[in-house]
Design a protein around this motif. Structure first.
Motif, mmCIF file in Angstrom:
data_model
loop_
_atom_site.group_PDB
_atom_site.id
_atom_site.type_symbol
_atom_site.label_atom_id
_atom_site.label_comp_id
_atom_site.label_asym_id
_atom_site.label_seq_id
_atom_site.Cartn_x
_atom_site.Cartn_y
_atom_site.Cartn_z
ATOM 1 N N THR A 305 9.101 -9.364 35.313
ATOM 2 C CA THR A 305 9.070 -10.154 36.546
ATOM 3 C C THR A 305 10.246 -9.752 37.422
ATOM 4 O O THR A 305 11.375 -9.630 36.937
ATOM 5 N N GLU A 308 12.418 -10.593 43.491
ATOM 6 C CA GLU A 308 11.789 -10.489 44.807
ATOM 7 C C GLU A 308 11.009 -9.180 44.851
ATOM 8 O O GLU A 308 11.374 -8.219 44.193
ATOM 9 N N GLN A 309 9.956 -9.163 45.646
ATOM 10 C CA GLN A 309 9.135 -7.958 45.744
ATOM 11 C C GLN A 309 9.657 -6.983 46.801
ATOM 12 O O GLN A 309 9.396 -5.785 46.731
ATOM 13 N N ASN A 310 10.364 -7.493 47.777
ATOM 14 C CA ASN A 310 10.722 -6.662 48.940
ATOM 15 C C ASN A 310 12.228 -6.489 49.123
ATOM 16 O O ASN A 310 12.704 -6.347 50.236
ATOM 17 N N SER A 323 10.988 -1.574 49.446
ATOM 18 C CA SER A 323 9.760 -1.905 48.708
ATOM 19 C C SER A 323 8.903 -2.897 49.465
ATOM 20 O O SER A 323 9.398 -3.801 50.146
ATOM 21 N N ALA A 325 6.181 -3.779 47.362
ATOM 22 C CA ALA A 325 5.707 -4.361 46.100
ATOM 23 C C ALA A 325 6.420 -3.675 44.944
ATOM 24 O O ALA A 325 6.772 -2.491 45.026
ATOM 25 N N MET A 326 6.626 -4.449 43.867
ATOM 26 C CA MET A 326 7.227 -3.909 42.650
ATOM 27 C C MET A 326 6.278 -4.193 41.487
ATOM 28 O O MET A 326 5.608 -5.225 41.452
ATOM 29 N N SER A 327 6.245 -3.281 40.556
ATOM 30 C CA SER A 327 5.412 -3.512 39.373
ATOM 31 C C SER A 327 5.994 -2.763 38.193
ATOM 32 O O SER A 327 6.938 -1.970 38.336
ATOM 33 N N GLN B 17 -1.610 -8.438 36.291
ATOM 34 C CA GLN B 17 -0.584 -9.157 37.043
ATOM 35 C C GLN B 17 -0.957 -10.635 37.147
ATOM 36 O O GLN B 17 -2.087 -10.972 37.519
ATOM 37 N N LEU B 22 3.674 -12.960 40.070
ATOM 38 C CA LEU B 22 3.569 -11.497 40.140
ATOM 39 C C LEU B 22 4.149 -10.797 38.905
ATOM 40 O O LEU B 22 4.584 -9.652 38.978
ATOM 41 N N CYS B 24 4.173 -8.736 35.578
ATOM 42 C CA CYS B 24 3.364 -7.625 35.062
ATOM 43 C C CYS B 24 3.240 -7.782 33.552
ATOM 44 O O CYS B 24 4.246 -7.717 32.836
#
Lengths: 369, 55
Positions: A305, A308-310, A323, A325-327, B17, B22, B24
């Motif tokens: 997790t 933050e994504q950005n 970014s 998105a992050m994964s 996801q 969010l 993974c």
């Protein structure tokens, strides 16, 4: 020359230190973070959901979100018992009377590999002892339970708190279960050990005996959750082989932290700008992928997790891309790929970093039980 | 709610996801989040398909 043998469950020195039975010299305490010092996810948790982890290795379980509470490391800032600096502090923020099937509890799941020597579920099952320091705004008889992984076999226990707002040391002797389903030497849940914050009538059982039931507390125990503002603090938790409680197995901070990392690792930028996570072997258009090795082998491939994504960037020799998105993907128990998607192209060589605003970025790798 | 997650390098789906945070989640039977996902699927739910294309 022949020597005799010492066959005792407990040896006490003149100064009062004790050694216990069985594996007393190494990993005596099967709790990890028994002194509540490690809390990678933060130090304050408001209304955790059932199954959420709080301080490292301590899980909250509930059946009804109407019962609310905070779990805070050193809640209320009371002086811990001598020899300890931290405690896990639960404070009820509602008054909820459990219905018959309700249960609210906090405790720790012990990995099968770490207690396979108990031989539970066999004729050689070892007796163990649970000990801990407890402090509460309430007094009376309180409860908890030791349970198997699939929660169909349990040993309710009780303990008495005599004085409100006073640290008291409690011990619970637990006979070794010769029946029941136990996972043995695996990375599954060897045993669940919970302190009850409240339990309905069908979740309470006779203290001091194993039962084929999903019990969470002892019959007649105080329901802490029924009192708004009630506190329940715990530290010095120890779960050891033998029928007596011995002195707390005080391990170094580094050792305890490493033990926690098998279950959770929180990468933290600690407010440092452009803190690189890793180097990308390649970029794929508008993004980058890096390989990330965990500090220790994790119990299972972790869930990942991002705070933050950005707020992460692909940082390369003549610029960077933020970014969108992050994964994470292709994980194992040892490493995983961190993937960054950006709205602009990236270039070689690329590092994934938290961005340059000195904010605190985290990536949580969770393989808890 | 979940969405299948495609690895951007090889395009394989080996993770899912959790849309609420969010997170993974790997397809590892020992991962408790994956166990929760499998339970959700067994209850008759279906994850969203993975996004097309790679990064």
């Amino acid at each position: 020359m022949a020597y005799g043998t010492v066959n005792a469950e407990q040896m006490t020195t003149q100064s009062g230190f004790t050694l216990g039975a069985g594996n007393s010299s190494s990993f005596k305490n099967r709790f990890i973070n028994g002194n509540m010092a490690i809390s990678q996810r933060g130090t304050s948790f408001t209304n955790p959901a059932s199954g959420d982890y709080t301080l490292d290795r301590y899980q909250y379980r509930s059946t009804n979100s109407s019962q609310t509470l905070t779990v805070i490391q050193n809640a209320g800032s009371v002086t811990p018992p001598v020899g300890f600096s931290y405690y896990l502090g639960c404070t009820m923020t509602s008054a909820y009377s459990p219905i018959s099937t309700d249960r609210f509890a906090i405790g720790q799941n012990i990995e099968g590999f770490n207690m396979a020597d108990f031989a539970w579920g066999t004729a050689n099952a070892k007796a163990v002892t649970l000990s801990f320091w407890v402090y509460s705004s309430l007094t009376g008889t309180f409860g908890g339970a030791v349970k198997n992984s699939i929660e169909d076999y349990a040993y309710p226990f009780s303990f008495t708190i005599n004085s409100a707002n006073t640290w008291e040391f409690k011990t619970v002797a637990i006979t070794g279960p010769t029946a029941g389903t136990w996972v043995g030497a695996t990375n599954g849940i060897g045993a669940r050990i919970y302190w009850s914050l409240g339990a309905g009538s069908t979740r309470q059982g006779t203290a001091g005996t194993w039962a084929v039931a999903d019990y969470w507390s002892a019959t007649g125990a105080v329901n802490i959750c029924a009192t708004n503002g009630a506190t329940f603090y715990v530290t010095g938790a120890q779960f050891e082989v033998g029928t007596v409680a011995t002195s707390f197995d005080y391990r170094s901070y580094g050792t305890e932290y490493l033990l926690c990392l098998r279950y959770t690792f929180v990468w933290n930028s600690n407010g440092q700008s452009y803190n690189w996570i890793g180097t990308s072997g390649f970029t794929t258009g508008s993004g980058a992928t890096v390989n990330f090795n965990y500090p220790v082998q994790m119990r299972a491939t972790p869930t990942v997790t991002f705070s933050e994504q950005n707020k992460f960037i692909a940082d390369y020799y003549n610029g960077n891309a933020t970014s969108t998105a992050m994964s994470a993907s292709f994980g194992t128990q040892n490493a995983i790929r961190i993937n960054l998607t950006a709205s602009t192209p990236t270039n070689y060589p690329t590092f994934i970093a938290n961005n340059g605003d000195a904010g605190n970025r985290t990536i949580t790798f969770n393989s808890e039980l | 709610m979940y969405k299948l997650l495609k690895d951007p390098t090889y395009g394989q789906v080996k993770d899912v996801q959790r849309l609420s945070d969010l997170a993974c989640i790997p397809f590892d039977p020992d991962n408790t989040d994956y166990q929760a996902y499998l339970k959700w699927v067994a209850e008759g739910n279906t994850p969203l398909p993975a996004d097309e294309g790679a990064i």
